[in-house]
Design a protein around this motif. Structure first.
Motif, short mmCIF file in Angstrom:
data_model
loop_
_atom_site.label_atom_id
_atom_site.label_comp_id
_atom_site.label_asym_id
_atom_site.label_seq_id
_atom_site.Cartn_x
_atom_site.Cartn_y
_atom_site.Cartn_z
N PHE A 236 0.81 -1.21 0.00
CA PHE A 236 0.00 0.00 0.00
C PHE A 236 0.85 1.27 0.00
CE2 PHE A 236 -3.22 -2.90 2.09
CZ PHE A 236 -4.00 -3.03 0.94
N ASP A 237 2.15 1.13 0.29
CA ASP A 237 3.01 2.33 0.28
C ASP A 237 3.68 2.51 -1.08
OD1 ASP A 237 4.57 0.10 0.60
OD2 ASP A 237 5.59 0.78 2.42
N ALA A 238 4.63 1.63 -1.41
CA ALA A 238 5.37 1.76 -2.67
C ALA A 238 4.64 1.14 -3.85
CB ALA A 238 6.75 1.14 -2.52
N GLY A 239 3.60 0.36 -3.57
CA GLY A 239 2.83 -0.26 -4.65
C GLY A 239 3.60 -1.32 -5.41
N GLU A 240 4.54 -1.98 -4.76
CA GLU A 240 5.38 -2.98 -5.44
C GLU A 240 5.04 -4.39 -4.95
OE1 GLU A 240 9.74 -2.41 -6.85
OE2 GLU A 240 9.84 -3.25 -4.83
N TRP A 241 5.03 -5.34 -5.87
CA TRP A 241 4.84 -6.75 -5.52
C TRP A 241 6.16 -7.48 -5.71
CZ3 TRP A 241 6.07 -10.16 -9.35
CH2 TRP A 241 6.02 -9.70 -10.67
N THR A 242 6.35 -8.58 -4.99
CA THR A 242 7.55 -9.41 -5.12
C THR A 242 7.17 -10.88 -5.10
OG1 THR A 242 7.92 -9.39 -2.72
CG2 THR A 242 9.07 -7.71 -4.02
N LEU A 243 8.00 -11.68 -5.74
CA LEU A 243 7.79 -13.13 -5.79
C LEU A 243 9.14 -13.82 -5.84
CD1 LEU A 243 5.40 -15.31 -6.26
CD2 LEU A 243 6.23 -15.31 -8.61
N HIS A 244 9.37 -14.79 -4.96
CA HIS A 244 10.61 -15.57 -4.94
C HIS A 244 10.34 -16.92 -5.58
CE1 HIS A 244 12.42 -12.73 -2.05
NE2 HIS A 244 11.19 -12.63 -1.61
N THR A 245 11.07 -17.23 -6.64
CA THR A 245 10.81 -18.47 -7.38
C THR A 245 12.08 -18.94 -8.07
OG1 THR A 245 9.31 -19.50 -8.99
CG2 THR A 245 10.02 -17.24 -9.47
N VAL A 246 11.95 -19.91 -8.95
CA VAL A 246 13.05 -20.32 -9.82
C VAL A 246 12.66 -20.00 -11.25
CG1 VAL A 246 13.92 -22.14 -8.30
CG2 VAL A 246 12.19 -22.69 -10.01
N LYS A 247 13.67 -19.77 -12.06
CA LYS A 247 13.39 -19.49 -13.46
C LYS A 247 12.85 -20.77 -14.11
CE LYS A 247 15.39 -17.22 -17.48
NZ LYS A 247 16.63 -16.72 -18.08
N PRO A 248 11.67 -20.70 -14.74
CA PRO A 248 11.08 -21.91 -15.32
C PRO A 248 11.83 -22.35 -16.57
CG PRO A 248 9.75 -19.99 -15.85
CD PRO A 248 10.82 -19.52 -14.91
N GLY A 249 11.77 -23.65 -16.84
CA GLY A 249 12.33 -24.18 -18.07
C GLY A 249 11.32 -24.11 -19.20
N PRO A 250 11.76 -24.36 -20.43
CA PRO A 250 10.83 -24.40 -21.56
C PRO A 250 9.81 -25.52 -21.35
CG PRO A 250 13.11 -24.39 -22.31
CD PRO A 250 13.15 -24.62 -20.85
N VAL A 251 8.57 -25.28 -21.76
CA VAL A 251 7.50 -26.25 -21.60
C VAL A 251 7.16 -26.85 -22.96
CG1 VAL A 251 5.11 -26.60 -20.88
CG2 VAL A 251 6.57 -25.01 -19.63
N ARG A 252 7.14 -28.19 -23.03
CA ARG A 252 6.78 -28.85 -24.28
C ARG A 252 5.28 -28.92 -24.40
NH1 ARG A 252 9.72 -30.91 -27.89
NH2 ARG A 252 11.57 -30.92 -26.58
N THR A 253 4.74 -28.48 -25.54
CA THR A 253 3.30 -28.48 -25.76
C THR A 253 2.83 -29.84 -26.25
OG1 THR A 253 3.47 -27.77 -28.08
CG2 THR A 253 3.42 -26.04 -26.39
N VAL A 254 1.51 -30.00 -26.36
CA VAL A 254 0.93 -31.26 -26.81
C VAL A 254 1.43 -31.62 -28.21
CG1 VAL A 254 -1.23 -32.44 -27.38
CG2 VAL A 254 -1.12 -30.95 -25.39
N GLY A 255 1.61 -30.62 -29.05
CA GLY A 255 2.08 -30.87 -30.42
C GLY A 255 3.57 -31.13 -30.53
N GLY A 256 4.29 -31.03 -29.43
CA GLY A 256 5.73 -31.30 -29.45
C GLY A 256 6.60 -30.07 -29.51
#
Length: 201
Positions: free
Chosen positions: A100-120
């Protein structure tokens, strides 16, 4: 017969409802013992640990300080885990809210890898984002890509659905350093100049 007006439903007043029920600390309420929040990856999670951060702006360029965001992503190997367990080192789902002050959001995660779709085919590393805020009756859906994945981004089937190349840039997070750690800034603009691309799922 008199005309009766129907009261607003929770979806029409998303701002206060999501904070009261899902962002307890932001709403000034006591937190629960187990919360789904912004620590998607704990220290033991495999992959490159990153910090995501950003602001949300309205059509006038003003900060939206009471917005709420949800994230859904693959792990470092490009796999989604459908089961949330607070004890696991990584979960594919997380939540956060702007301050509510600076209006900033944060998230701690890992960088995702490429995702293979149904079509390959493979998608570029990305994170799915849902945005809830005042004035938005139904949450907005978008994606976050990474600026240091230029080749993968150029071949991403979803990014290439956006006809204007400059509009694709609104989905790309910019790499930066925060306290010596790898971070990516992703600002969301709900309307106006530089409006973020949103998807209709």
């Amino acid at each position: 017969m008199p005309v009766r007006l129907l009261p607003e439903t929770p979806s029409q007043t998303a701002g206060p409802y999501v904070h009261i029920g899902l962002a307890l600390a932001a709403a000034g309420n006591p937190t629960r013992e187990i919360e789904i929040w912004n620590q998607m990856a704990k220290p033991g999670a495999p992959g490159e640990h990153i910090l995501l951060l950003g602001n949300v702006y309205d059509g006038n360029g003003h900060l939206v300080r009471d917005s709420f965001l949800e994230f859904w992503q693959a792990n470092a190997d490009g796999d989604y885990d459908p089961v949330y367990d607070v004890e696991k080192p990584f979960n594919s789902f997380g939540r956060t809210a702007t301050t509510f002050d600076a209006g900033e959001w944060t998230l701690h995660t890992v960088k995702p890898g490429p995702v293979r779709t149904v079509g390959g085919a493979c998608t570029a590393p990305h994170i799915n984002v849902s945005l809830f805020a005042r004035g938005i009756n139904i949450h907005l859906q978008t994606r976050l890509y990474f600026d240091d994945e230029a080749e993968a981004n150029a071949n991403d089937p979803v990014l290439n659905l956006i006809e204007q190349p400059q509009r694709r840039e609104t989905l790309v997070a910019r790499r930066c350093d925060v306290d010596g750690k790898t971070a990516y800034r992703f600002d969301i603009r709900i309307q106006g100049e530089g409006e973020t691309v949103f998807f209709d799922f």
